[in-house]
Design an enzyme around this catalytic site. Sequence first.
Site, PDB file in Angstrom:
ATOM      1  N   CYS A  68       0.811  -1.223   0.000  1.00 39.88           N
ATOM      2  CA  CYS A  68       0.000   0.000   0.000  1.00 39.88           C
ATOM      3  C   CYS A  68       0.847   1.277   0.000  1.00 39.88           C
ATOM      4  O   CYS A  68       0.598   2.210  -0.766  1.00 39.88           O
ATOM      5  CB  CYS A  68      -0.961  -0.003   1.196  1.00 39.88           C
ATOM      6  N   HIS A 104      -2.589   0.837   6.970  1.00 43.80           N
ATOM      7  CA  HIS A 104      -2.915   0.846   5.537  1.00 43.80           C
ATOM      8  C   HIS A 104      -3.141   2.286   5.085  1.00 43.80           C
ATOM      9  O   HIS A 104      -3.620   3.122   5.857  1.00 43.80           O
ATOM     10  CB  HIS A 104      -4.176   0.011   5.279  1.00 43.80           C
ATOM     11  N   ASN A 109      -6.223   2.392  -3.786  1.00 42.65           N
ATOM     12  CA  ASN A 109      -5.267   1.757  -2.883  1.00 42.65           C
ATOM     13  C   ASN A 109      -4.804   0.419  -3.430  1.00 42.65           C
ATOM     14  O   ASN A 109      -5.343  -0.097  -4.403  1.00 42.65           O
ATOM     15  CB  ASN A 109      -5.891   1.575  -1.498  1.00 42.65           C
TER      16      ASN A 109
END
Length: 458
Positions: A362, A416, A428
């Site tokens: 990520c 994240h 993402n």
Amino acid sequence: MKKFITFGLASVIGASGLFIPFTHEANAQNFEQKKQELDSKQSEVNKNLQKKKEELSKLEAKQEALALKLKEIDEKALKTSDQIEEKQKENEQTKKEINALKKDIADTEKRIEDRNKFLKKRVRALQESGGSTKYIDVLLGAKSFSDFISRAGAVSTLINADSEIIKEQERDKAELQKSENELNTKLEDVQKTLAKLETLQTDLNKQLDEKDKLFKQVKKQKGSASSQISELNTEANSIASEKDATIAAQKQAEKEAREAAQQAKEEKAQRQQQRQSAVQAEDNSSNNDSGSSSNNSGSSNNNNNSSSPSKKPSSGGGSPVSNNVGGIEGAISTGSTIVGQSPYKWGGGRSQADINARRFDCSSFVRWAFASAGINLGPVGGTTTDTLVGKGRAVSASDMKRGDLVFFDTYKVNGHVGIYLGNGTFLNDNSSHGVSIDSMNNSYWKRYFKGVVRRVVE
């Protein structure tokens, strides 16, 4: 004349402010005793320090293992959330199919009813023409052979037609019954699977909460161990300084003792010389009216202290906010080109080979997307969610806009990161879909979004 201590009490003050009493007879013993005490303290501190370092090492290993476990459970939770959404859609679709089938059943039942009415009319017509409800009576009522043949053909045609209608009705009923059973079975299976997935999701959320609690507990223990190590290091440095001061004081005392002994020796020799001079002067007094004198000279020592100015450590500022507003769309455009085409890789995107193959996690994905638009969010090998959360400035979730970084507390706090697109969606790279566009209203993402938003472009 320089004064030296020959007897009594003296003191030496070292860098640590150490006060050491001594006499010429006892000073050596006092210094040795002090050094032994310091050696003992130093040994104990080093022993405790080693023990704490081992404890810290175990805690770090435990924390790392928990982080990996949290990530593993988190990935399962994300996949389960996606499966639940799919099953919910399938459940709704099956219900629609059942409703449509019910309409077909109603239409078929109407056709069957129409056929029944037709058959009744057929029988009634037959009764009116032949006077009997049985086909055999129709045949026996023939007036001639040709009439019999005609009636037999008519009866055969009617029997075949009626038989086909009855078969058709039976087929329609059986087909509808089969379709209804299949759809009911499918609905039951979908609902069972959905219930299992929801139970699994609840269990995974429970595991995440438990592991997260344990992770925070280990983190707290690790912080406590680090603090104790820092205190022990400070104590060890203090003991080392005190030991150095003791040794310096001992050397100074020994030096002054040697200088005092030398001075005493010189004074004794001077007194002997004075007595000899006095005797000689008395012997020569009859010949000389003037006496002899001797000159004594003293010496002084000057101590110069020098100091050098200390430099203040320069304080570093926060990461600069880019003003390349056009870069936002460039970053989003570049990142969007690999939606559905880039597999997620834990720790990926930190080598040129990974970047060329579009294998990211990520944080490396976000760094790469912005870097492609000329916005530097950190080095290729050193950009993580922990570094990204310190970039730009914090904004409230109610004020976030397209291009802001949004953070989620998945397997850890701010575990994240993605790029907010607006309308409740974000771009993402996640373990379930790879690079994708997801809704922040999804039950999984909604659970872990705690309102952490950073604006890196103004």
